[in-house]
Enzyme design. Structure first.
Site, PDB file in Angstrom:
ATOM      1  N   GLU A  60      -4.436   3.567 -12.392  1.00 42.46           N
ATOM      2  CA  GLU A  60      -4.008   2.235 -11.945  1.00 42.46           C
ATOM      3  C   GLU A  60      -2.532   2.196 -11.544  1.00 42.46           C
ATOM      4  OE1 GLU A  60      -5.872  -0.395 -11.362  1.00 42.46           O
ATOM      5  OE2 GLU A  60      -7.722   0.481 -12.118  1.00 42.46           O
ATOM      6  N   GLU A  63       3.041   1.644  -9.593  1.00 42.53           N
ATOM      7  CA  GLU A  63       3.486   0.834 -10.725  1.00 42.53           C
ATOM      8  C   GLU A  63       3.575   1.713 -11.973  1.00 42.53           C
ATOM      9  OE1 GLU A  63       1.732  -3.399 -10.397  1.00 42.53           O
ATOM     10  OE2 GLU A  63       0.229  -2.063  -9.518  1.00 42.53           O
ATOM     11  N   GLU A 118      -7.736  -6.767  -1.114  1.00 41.74           N
ATOM     12  CA  GLU A 118      -7.250  -5.502  -1.666  1.00 41.74           C
ATOM     13  C   GLU A 118      -8.193  -4.366  -1.302  1.00 41.74           C
ATOM     14  OE1 GLU A 118      -6.769  -5.452  -5.912  1.00 41.74           O
ATOM     15  OE2 GLU A 118      -5.493  -7.228  -5.928  1.00 41.74           O
ATOM     16  N   LYS A 158       3.098   0.047 -15.382  1.00 42.43           N
ATOM     17  CA  LYS A 158       1.873  -0.728 -15.585  1.00 42.43           C
ATOM     18  C   LYS A 158       1.088  -0.146 -16.762  1.00 42.43           C
ATOM     19  CE  LYS A 158      -2.023  -2.478 -12.878  1.00 42.43           C
ATOM     20  NZ  LYS A 158      -2.613  -2.462 -11.531  1.00 42.43           N
TER      21      LYS A 158
END
Length: 184
Positions: free
Chosen positions: A164, A155, A102, A158
């Protein structure tokens, strides 16, 4: 593995695993060495940059430096990867390849901290270009780096920090967040 497993990462040649992680990481490294398997790392220069913007320049984090710094690095990504390599070598493992499972840069969630579309696009395009170049890192020059961009989609559902939710190359609607050049 996240970079937080390191107790020291600068200069990269001083890279060491945190003492509390050594009893856990040593058997893992032994297994990886015996099976000739790679160490999977999560390398996010963004988080290092926002934790110390006084000493880490945005240009260094975004692969935009033309000349190496005082310890021989032109970008934070290579310095981070080499810190992991040196930490593994300190435990007797110089034979384990690293795969970047990642890496990415957020496009929103903390615009004053560098999380914006322009920086995300710059980081990801330069990251892809660097990985595809086959240059490797100063510790492992001319060795291709296998790497993956995180993430395919933002996302929006999320939980947790807003940042994030914004690492994706595409919106949940499948619209691109910004253009990416996968040919380097």
């Amino acid at each position: 593995m996240p970079m937080s497993v390191l107790s020291n990462s600068y200069p990269p040649s001083a890279g060491t695993f945190s003492p509390n992680i050594i009893p856990i990481i040593s058997p893992i490294l032994n297994f990886l060495s015996q099976t000739k398997s790679p160490f999977l790392a999560h390398v996010y220069p963004y988080f290092a940059y926002i934790s110390d913007p006084k000493d880490i320049s945005l240009a260094y984090a975004l692969f935009q430096m033309e000349t190496p710094n005082d310890v021989g690095y032109k970008n934070l990504f290579d310095a981070s990867v080499d810190a992991l390599i040196y930490a593994m070598e300190a435990l007797g493992h110089s034979d384990i390849p690293i795969v970047i499972a990642e890496s990415g840069w957020p496009s929103d969630g903390n615009p004053n901290g560098g999380a914006n579309i322009s920086n995300a696009q710059t980081y990801n395009n330069n990251f892809i270009k660097h990985v595809l170049s086959g240059e490797g890192t100063p510790r492992r020059p001319n060795q291709a780096i296998e790497a993956f961009v995180f993430a395919m989609f933002n996302e929006d559902l999320k939980p947790g920090d807003l940042i994030e939710k914004h690492f994706g190359l595409f919106q949940p609607t499948k619209e691109p967040v910004y253009p990416v050049n996968f040919k380097g």
